[in-house]
Design a protein around this motif. Structure first.
Motif, PDB file in Angstrom:
ATOM      1  N   GLY A  74       0.963  -1.448   0.064  1.00 27.26           N
ATOM      2  CA  GLY A  74      -0.003  -0.081   0.117  1.00 27.26           C
ATOM      3  C   GLY A  74       0.757   1.354   0.174  1.00 27.26           C
ATOM      4  N   ASP A  75       2.050   1.028  -0.008  1.00 30.78           N
ATOM      5  CA  ASP A  75       2.962   2.185   0.099  1.00 30.78           C
ATOM      6  C   ASP A  75       4.018   2.163  -1.071  1.00 30.78           C
ATOM      7  N   PRO A  76       3.775   2.915  -1.903  1.00 27.08           N
ATOM      8  CA  PRO A  76       4.590   2.993  -3.405  1.00 27.08           C
ATOM      9  C   PRO A  76       6.127   3.629  -2.923  1.00 27.08           C
ATOM     10  N   VAL A  77       6.349   4.215  -1.728  1.00 23.79           N
ATOM     11  CA  VAL A  77       7.733   4.566  -1.686  1.00 23.79           C
ATOM     12  C   VAL A  77       8.488   3.486  -1.053  1.00 23.79           C
ATOM     13  N   ALA A  78       7.736   2.829   0.189  1.00 18.27           N
ATOM     14  CA  ALA A  78       8.422   1.763   0.520  1.00 18.27           C
ATOM     15  C   ALA A  78       8.723   0.501  -0.488  1.00 18.27           C
ATOM     16  N   TRP A  79       7.647   0.248  -1.306  1.00 24.38           N
ATOM     17  CA  TRP A  79       7.676  -0.492  -2.399  1.00 24.38           C
ATOM     18  C   TRP A  79       8.868  -0.401  -3.376  1.00 24.38           C
ATOM     19  N   ALA A  80       9.048   1.032  -3.815  1.00 22.21           N
ATOM     20  CA  ALA A  80      10.243   1.146  -4.860  1.00 22.21           C
ATOM     21  C   ALA A  80      11.372   1.242  -4.182  1.00 22.21           C
ATOM     22  N   LYS A  81      11.751   1.189  -2.786  1.00 21.72           N
ATOM     23  CA  LYS A  81      12.672   0.875  -2.079  1.00 21.72           C
ATOM     24  C   LYS A  81      12.917  -0.615  -2.323  1.00 21.72           C
ATOM     25  N   LYS A  82      11.965  -1.261  -1.974  1.00 22.30           N
ATOM     26  CA  LYS A  82      12.160  -2.634  -1.967  1.00 22.30           C
ATOM     27  C   LYS A  82      12.569  -3.393  -3.418  1.00 22.30           C
ATOM     28  N   CYS A  83      12.099  -2.597  -4.586  1.00 19.24           N
ATOM     29  CA  CYS A  83      12.496  -3.043  -5.710  1.00 19.24           C
ATOM     30  C   CYS A  83      13.846  -2.791  -5.989  1.00 19.24           C
ATOM     31  N   VAL A  84      14.464  -1.712  -5.468  1.00 28.05           N
ATOM     32  CA  VAL A  84      16.007  -1.278  -5.581  1.00 28.05           C
ATOM     33  C   VAL A  84      16.789  -2.332  -4.815  1.00 28.05           C
ATOM     34  N   GLU A  85      16.168  -2.873  -3.784  1.00 28.85           N
ATOM     35  CA  GLU A  85      16.695  -3.616  -2.986  1.00 28.85           C
ATOM     36  C   GLU A  85      17.045  -5.001  -3.659  1.00 28.85           C
ATOM     37  N   TYR A  86      15.884  -5.626  -4.321  1.00 31.04           N
ATOM     38  CA  TYR A  86      15.854  -6.568  -5.061  1.00 31.04           C
ATOM     39  C   TYR A  86      16.724  -6.453  -6.515  1.00 31.04           C
ATOM     40  N   GLY A  87      17.396  -5.454  -6.716  1.00 33.09           N
ATOM     41  CA  GLY A  87      18.346  -5.281  -7.745  1.00 33.09           C
ATOM     42  C   GLY A  87      17.712  -4.626  -9.161  1.00 33.09           C
ATOM     43  N   ALA A  88      16.752  -4.144  -8.995  1.00 35.82           N
ATOM     44  CA  ALA A  88      16.184  -3.396 -10.185  1.00 35.82           C
ATOM     45  C   ALA A  88      16.923  -2.276 -10.654  1.00 35.82           C
ATOM     46  N   ASP A  89      17.148  -2.155 -11.874  1.00 37.03           N
ATOM     47  CA  ASP A  89      17.922  -1.184 -12.780  1.00 37.03           C
ATOM     48  C   ASP A  89      16.995   0.226 -12.747  1.00 37.03           C
ATOM     49  N   LEU A  90      15.764   0.141 -12.767  1.00 35.49           N
ATOM     50  CA  LEU A  90      14.636   1.061 -12.873  1.00 35.49           C
ATOM     51  C   LEU A  90      13.630   0.918 -11.804  1.00 35.49           C
ATOM     52  N   VAL A  91      12.676   1.692 -11.440  1.00 32.44           N
ATOM     53  CA  VAL A  91      11.591   1.505 -11.075  1.00 32.44           C
ATOM     54  C   VAL A  91      10.479   2.009 -12.002  1.00 32.44           C
ATOM     55  N   CYS A  92       9.513   1.068 -12.311  1.00 31.61           N
ATOM     56  CA  CYS A  92       8.268   1.652 -12.971  1.00 31.61           C
ATOM     57  C   CYS A  92       7.045   1.972 -12.319  1.00 31.61           C
ATOM     58  N   LEU A  93       6.708   3.082 -12.052  1.00 28.67           N
ATOM     59  CA  LEU A  93       5.440   3.378 -11.216  1.00 28.67           C
ATOM     60  C   LEU A  93       4.384   3.454 -12.023  1.00 28.67           C
ATOM     61  N   ARG A  94       3.399   2.556 -11.536  1.00 30.14           N
ATOM     62  CA  ARG A  94       2.060   2.653 -12.550  1.00 30.14           C
ATOM     63  C   ARG A  94       0.941   3.476 -11.595  1.00 30.14           C
ATOM     64  N   LEU A  95       0.635   4.363 -12.339  1.00 36.08           N
ATOM     65  CA  LEU A  95      -0.515   5.260 -11.392  1.00 36.08           C
ATOM     66  C   LEU A  95      -1.838   4.817 -11.567  1.00 36.08           C
ATOM     67  N   SER A  96      -2.085   3.580 -10.954  1.00 35.02           N
ATOM     68  CA  SER A  96      -3.447   3.104 -11.065  1.00 35.02           C
ATOM     69  C   SER A  96      -4.340   3.794 -10.597  1.00 35.02           C
ATOM     70  N   SER A  97      -4.420   4.438  -9.504  1.00 45.40           N
ATOM     71  CA  SER A  97      -5.017   5.264  -8.833  1.00 45.40           C
ATOM     72  C   SER A  97      -5.868   6.498  -9.543  1.00 45.40           C
ATOM     73  N   ALA A  98      -5.487   6.662 -10.448  1.00 43.62           N
ATOM     74  CA  ALA A  98      -5.719   7.851 -11.420  1.00 43.62           C
ATOM     75  C   ALA A  98      -7.071   7.105 -12.435  1.00 43.62           C
ATOM     76  N   HIS A  99      -7.385   6.080 -12.494  1.00 44.77           N
ATOM     77  CA  HIS A  99      -8.225   5.394 -13.417  1.00 44.77           C
ATOM     78  C   HIS A  99      -9.499   5.759 -12.694  1.00 44.77           C
ATOM     79  N   PRO A 100     -10.504   6.259 -13.543  1.00 42.08           N
ATOM     80  CA  PRO A 100     -11.625   6.581 -12.897  1.00 42.08           C
ATOM     81  C   PRO A 100     -12.428   5.650 -12.340  1.00 42.08           C
ATOM     82  N   ASP A 101     -12.083   4.281 -12.762  1.00 38.11           N
ATOM     83  CA  ASP A 101     -12.978   3.342 -11.931  1.00 38.11           C
ATOM     84  C   ASP A 101     -12.129   3.045 -10.515  1.00 38.11           C
ATOM     85  N   ASN A 102     -10.978   3.448 -10.435  1.00 39.19           N
ATOM     86  CA  ASN A 102     -10.447   3.131  -8.979  1.00 39.19           C
ATOM     87  C   ASN A 102     -10.644   4.536  -8.388  1.00 39.19           C
ATOM     88  N   LYS A 103      -9.892   5.283  -7.995  1.00 37.96           N
ATOM     89  CA  LYS A 103      -9.929   6.430  -7.098  1.00 37.96           C
ATOM     90  C   LYS A 103      -9.992   7.688  -7.908  1.00 37.96           C
TER      91      LYS A 103
END
Lengths: 316, 264
Positions: A74-103
C-alpha cells in the motif's frame, strides 16, 4: 579448414536513450547489430529491468507476487525501495489510482506520489498512467513537472494523447514511451508525429504492446525484429529502443494464475509463473527488447543471469 | 533507392552561365534545392563548353560550392580524369562517387585505382569502345568485366554502380527491355553490386518526358535498380520512388512515407 563466419554489415544504429540523471543515469539502446551478435556490431548496453510499483494495492495480483512485496503493497515509496533492494535497474511506477474506476486520483496527487518515489530511490524512474488516454494526458504534465531534472521515462503516449505527453517531456526534460498495438507502421508514424513536435528521436522508447508467451509472442517477436532491421538499415523513425511491459502480460496468463489444485499436471504454480515471466522476457531480449518491466524479483534474477551469459563476448 | 540529382551540369543554361561568370548562385541554389527534394548525391558536371585544361579547376570550384550549400556527397561527372581527381579531392561530405568508367581495360586501369585511392563509389558503364551493346547479355558481360576489375582493386561490391545504359525511347526503342533484363542478370550474377542509370536519357527529345522517366524508373526498380541519376525536381518522380520503395518492402510503410523518403 577454417570456417568463414558470414557477417552482415549494417549501416545504422539504434538510438542511445539516457534514463535518469547523473550519477544514477543509465543508457539503453545504441545497438549496431541484431541482439547479441557481437561479431557483426556493437551492443554497448545490456537490456535493463524495471520492477513495477503501483500507487495502490493491486487487486488482480496473485499471492505469489504479493508475497514478494508483503508489507509494502500500500506504500509506493517503501515498495520502490524494496524494488531497488531486489536489484532493479529502474522502478516503473504505475499510477493505477488515477483510473476513473479506481480512485480517479487528481493530477496533483499523482505528481505528489511520483515525486515522493523518485526522491526515495537512486535509480531512474519510468512513470506510466492508468491506461485511460484522456486521463493520462491530464496527469502527465503534472507528473513531468514534479519530476523535472530526474530525466524519467513517461507514458504511455498513443496517437490520441501524444501531444500533451510529448509537450510534458519537452518542458521537463523527460523521455517518452510511444505505444502502438503490435503494428510497425503505426509505431513509425507515432515516432514521426512525436519528433515533428520537436522531441528528439533519442528521447523515445517504442512500446509495441507485446503479449506473453502463448499469447501471440511470435507476432510481437516478428514486429520487433523487423523494426530492428529497419533501424539497422537506416530507418531513423524506427531506431528507438524497445520497452516491453512483460509483467502485466505474463501475470495475467492463465499459466501464471492457475493454482496447482486447478491444474495439477502443470506443476508448482510459483515456479511456473516466474518461468512464464522469464521466458517471455528472454524471448523479447533476443528480439531486440531493451527495457523490461517485470513484476517478480526472482524473474529479474533469472533474466539477469541469462543476459549476463548472453553478453559474454564471442570468440569469432 | 539512391537518387543522384542531375541538375548541376554545364549543359543547363543557368549553370553554364554561372561557370562562365564565376557566379556561384545558381550552383548553390540547385545544390540546396535538390537536397530538399530528396537527392542523396549531387551530380556535378562542368559541361562541354569548359576547355579540357580548365576542367579540373572548374570541377573543384563546383564541388566546393556544393559542399558549402548542401551536406551531400558529390557524384563527380566528367570524361577528363584530372577533373574527376580534382572533384574527388574536393568532396567533403560522405563517400564521393566517380561518374564514370567504361568497361575498356585502359579506362578501368585509370579510374578504378582512383576510386580505391579516394575510397570512392564508382559508376561503371556497361559499354566499351565498340559502343553500347544491343542485347541484355552483352551488357551483362561487360558488367562482369567491371565487377572483376573492381574486385581486383579491392573496391567493395556495394561501391560499384553498374549503368546498363538506357537510350532514348524515340530512337532506340528496342533497348528498354534489354536494359531491364540486363539489370536482372547483373543482380543475379553479382549479388551485392549496385545498378544505376542516367534516367533522363530514356526520354531525350520525347514529349511527356516526366511520364516516360517515371514509368521507366519504377519498372527498373522492380527488377533491381538501386540508383538513378535523375531530375529530383520532378516531385511526382520522387513520390513514385517513395511509393515503390514501400511496395518493394525497402522502406517500412507509414502514413508520412512521402515525407520520410525526403528526410535523411
Amino acid at each position: 579448414m577454417a570456417v568463414t563466419i558470414a557477417k552482415e554489415r549494417w549501416t545504422s544504429k539504434v538510438n542511445e536513450l539516457v534514463l535518469g540523471a547523473e550519477p544514477n543515469a543509465i543508457k539503453v539502446g545504441g545497438d549496431g547489430t541484431l541482439p547479441f551478435l557481437f561479431f557483426e556490431g556493437d551492443m554497448p548496453n545490456r537490456p535493463v529491468v524495471a520492477l513495477e510499483v503501483c500507487d495502490m494495492e493491486p487487486a488482480d495480483w496473485p499471492d505469489i507476487l504479493k508475497d514478494a512485496f508483503a508489507g509494502v503493497l500500500g506504500d509506493p515509496v517503501a515498495w520502490a525501495k524494496k524494488c531497488v533492494e531486489y536489484g532493479a535497474d529502474l522502478v516503473c511506477l504505475r499510477l493505477s489510482s488515477a483510473h476513473p474506476d479506481n480512485k480517479n486520483a487528481s493530477p496533483e496527487d499523482c505528481a505528489k506520489t511520483a515525486k515522493a518515489v523518485a526522491d526515495a530511490i537512486n535509480v531512474p524512474m519510468i512513470v506510466i498512467g492508468c491506461g485511460v488516454e484522456e486521463k493520462d494526458a491530464e496527469i502527465m504534465p503534472a507528473v513531468g513537472e514534479a519530476l523535472a531534472g530526474k530525466v524519467a521515462l513517461l507514458g504511455c503516449a498513443t496517437p490520441n494523447n501524444y501531444k500533451t505527453i510529448t509537450a510534458a517531456c519537452m518542458v521537463s526534460g523527460h523521455s517518452i514511451i510511444a505505444s502502438s498495438p503490435l503494428d510497425i507502421n503505426l509505431a513509425k508514424q507515432l515516432n514521426i508525429l512525436i519528433t515533428e513536435m520537436g522531441l528528439a528521436g533519442n528521447r523515445i522508447a517504442i512500446d509495441p504492446l507485446v503479449g506473453a508467451l502463448g499469447y501471440g509472442i511470435e507476432y510481437a517477436y516478428s514486429i520487433m525484429e523487423r523494426s530492428r532491421l529497419g533501424a539497422l538499415t537506416g530507418d531513423k523513425m524506427l531506431a528507438m529502443p524497445v520497452i516491453c511491459f512483460v509483467g502485466q502480460e505474463a501475470w495475467k496468463a492463465k499459466e501464471a494464475k492457475a493454482s496447482r489444485d486447478e491444474t495439477p499436471e502443470w506443476g508448482d504454480q510459483a515456479r511456473r509463473a516466474i518461468l512464464w515471466e522469464v521466458m517471455t522476457s528472454t524471448t523479447f531480449a533476443q528480439a531486440s527488447g531493451a527495457i523490461f518491466v517485470m513484476r517478480h524479483p526472482d524473474s529479474l534474477k533469472q533474466f539477469n543471469a541469462h543476459v549476463a551469459k548472453m553478453m559474454e563476448p564471442v570468440k569469432y | 533507392m539512391i537518387l543522384i540529382g542531375e541538375r548541376i551540369n554545364g549543359m543547363f543554361k543557368d549553370i553554364r552561365e554561372g561557370i562562365l561568370n564565376k557566379n556561384p548562385e545558381p550552383i548553390r541554389h540547385w545544390a540546396k534545392r535538390q537536397m530538399e527534394s530528396g537527392a542523396h548525391y549531387l551530380d556535378v558536371n562542368t559541361g562541354p563548353t569548359v576547355e579540357a585544361k580548365d576542367q579540373p579547376a572548374i570541377m573543384e570550384w563546383l564541388v566546393n560550392i556544393c559542399n558549402e550549400a548542401a551536406a551531400l556527397p558529390c557524384c563527380v561527372d566528367s570524361t577528363n580524369p584530372d577533373a574527376i581527381e580534382a572533384g574527388c579531392a574536393a568532396n567533403k561530405h560522405g563517400k564521393v562517387m566517380i561518374n564514370s568508367t567504361h568497361a575498356d581495360q585502359w579506362k578501368m586501369d585509370l579510374f578504378l585505382p582512383m576510386a580505391a585511392k579516394y575510397n570512392a563509389a564508382i559508376i561503371g558503364l556497361a559499354m566499351n569502345e565498340s559502343g553500347v551493346p544491343k542485347s541484355a547479355s552483352d551488357r551483362a558481360a561487360l558488367a562482369m568485366e567491371l565487377v572483376v576489375n573492381a574486385d581486383a582493386h579491392g573496391i567493395p561490391m556495394e561501391d560499384l554502380y553498374i549503368d546498363p545504359l538506357m537510350l532514348p525511347c524515340n530512337v532506340a526503342q528496342e533497348h528498354g527491355i534489354e536494359v531491364l533484363e540486363a539489370i536482372r542478370q547483373i543482380k543475379a550474377l553479382a549479388p551485392g553490386v549496385r545498378t544505376t542509370m542516367g534516367l533522363s536519357n530514356a526520354s531525350q527529345r520525347c514529349t511527356n518526358r516526366h511520364l516516360i522517366n517515371r514509368t521507366f524508373l519504377i519498372m527498373s526498380m522492380a527488377v533491381g535498380l538501386d540508383s538513378a541519376i535523375a531530375d529530383v525536381d520532378d516531385s511526382e518522380l520522387v513520390d513514385a520512388v517513395a511509393a515503390a520503395n514501400v511496395l518493394l518492402n525497402k522502406d517500412i510503410y507509414c502514413d508520412s512515407f512521402l515525407k520520410t523518403f525526403r528526410q535523411r
